[in-house]
Design a protein around this motif. Sequence first.
Motif, PDB file in Angstrom:
ATOM      1  N   PRO A  34      68.053 -12.977 -43.321  1.00  0.00           N
ATOM      2  CA  PRO A  34      66.890 -13.702 -43.846  1.00  0.00           C
ATOM      3  C   PRO A  34      66.047 -14.315 -42.730  1.00  0.00           C
ATOM      4  O   PRO A  34      66.575 -14.917 -41.786  1.00  0.00           O
TER       5      PRO A  34
ATOM      6  N   ARG B 226      62.399 -10.462 -43.805  1.00  0.00           N
ATOM      7  CA  ARG B 226      63.402 -10.441 -44.865  1.00  0.00           C
ATOM      8  C   ARG B 226      63.459 -11.802 -45.544  1.00  0.00           C
ATOM      9  O   ARG B 226      63.595 -12.834 -44.879  1.00  0.00           O
ATOM     10  N   SER B 227      63.376 -11.801 -46.879  1.00  0.00           N
ATOM     11  CA  SER B 227      63.474 -13.041 -47.653  1.00  0.00           C
ATOM     12  C   SER B 227      64.721 -13.067 -48.529  1.00  0.00           C
ATOM     13  O   SER B 227      65.126 -14.139 -48.995  1.00  0.00           O
ATOM     14  N   ASN B 228      65.325 -11.924 -48.767  1.00  0.00           N
ATOM     15  CA  ASN B 228      66.533 -11.859 -49.582  1.00  0.00           C
ATOM     16  C   ASN B 228      67.766 -12.230 -48.768  1.00  0.00           C
ATOM     17  O   ASN B 228      67.771 -12.103 -47.534  1.00  0.00           O
TER      18      ASN B 228
ATOM     19  N   GLY C 248      61.536  -7.517 -50.389  1.00  0.00           N
ATOM     20  CA  GLY C 248      62.222  -8.704 -49.901  1.00  0.00           C
ATOM     21  C   GLY C 248      63.330  -8.434 -48.907  1.00  0.00           C
ATOM     22  O   GLY C 248      63.963  -9.363 -48.396  1.00  0.00           O
ATOM     23  N   ASP C 249      63.578  -7.142 -48.610  1.00  0.00           N
ATOM     24  CA  ASP C 249      64.683  -6.788 -47.714  1.00  0.00           C
ATOM     25  C   ASP C 249      64.257  -6.599 -46.263  1.00  0.00           C
ATOM     26  O   ASP C 249      65.057  -6.162 -45.429  1.00  0.00           O
TER      27      ASP C 249
END
Length: 306
Positions: free
Chosen positions: A139, A249-251, A182-183
């Motif tokens: 993340p 990346r946010s996930n 989000g990856d």
Amino acid sequence: MTEMIGRYHHHHIAPPPIDRPDAQVPGALDEYLFDLNGFLHLKGVLSPNEIAEANELIDAIPRDLARGQWHGWVQREDHPEHRGTSYQQIYELGGVFEAMIDHPRYINYLLRFIGGHETHDIYHGPAAVDEAFFSVRGPGDAIPIHSGGHELCSRTGYRYLNGRFLCGEVNVLTAFTDIGAGDGATMIIPGSHKSNMIHPAFLRRDRVHEWSSDGGGSAEDVEGAIEVHMQAGDMLLFVDALCHGSARRSNPGERRISVYRYGSAWNRPRFGHQPSPEMLARANPFARKLIHPRDPIRPPGTPARW
């Protein structure tokens, strides 16, 4: 006029001979789309077992390995933390990573797009691996958009003339996890490998630091850039002149990919890495040419480095 037609010489160059007849050959549509867009998305190349094996080999590397330090002949790359963790020379881990040096799904694609057949470019071999690394991002990690046709760089540039591709460097990016929204997906600007102009985003005063390799930027708000969503086992084959980077990346979890970069055999490896004696001894003859294309000429009795 009739005499002139009879003496006309056609300069269109024939495609190169197929060095690997056991491997898949690019078709006319593959070549058209690569020239048009600068990339091809190859789906489902690696099996679930190969993906699992690769992730196990990476998990065997100590996670506390310091930047610049070694795990056998694999080195953790020394780059800014926001780009995640990268390991150079991953074919030294063997297994699927070794098989990917000259994988039958793409090796003839690389040889066609790198070009150089029937020229000085192949004196040292058909092509060469510039670097082979594995990247793990969590993340917040990302890399900004970079490269592009405007750079006019011989090492990474793109050209097609008289039936011959001439790519300074062609990359094979392989996903070892599913990569969706989000990856932290790879982002590209299709067609930018042939752009004559720099993207205005590179010149924005408020973002100029972020476009540098250590600036901590990402590629989400670059107009024209698209995310390439991939399933584990997919591969993205692209010329390095294509503008590319990644989303942030946010996930939770990790984005795991490898990148094998290929160019003409006369190129020096990007960071100077060399294969181990063990790797050279076990590699098949064609793969050996790709990772160690030069056999130096020296007087009899002179010891080789390896």
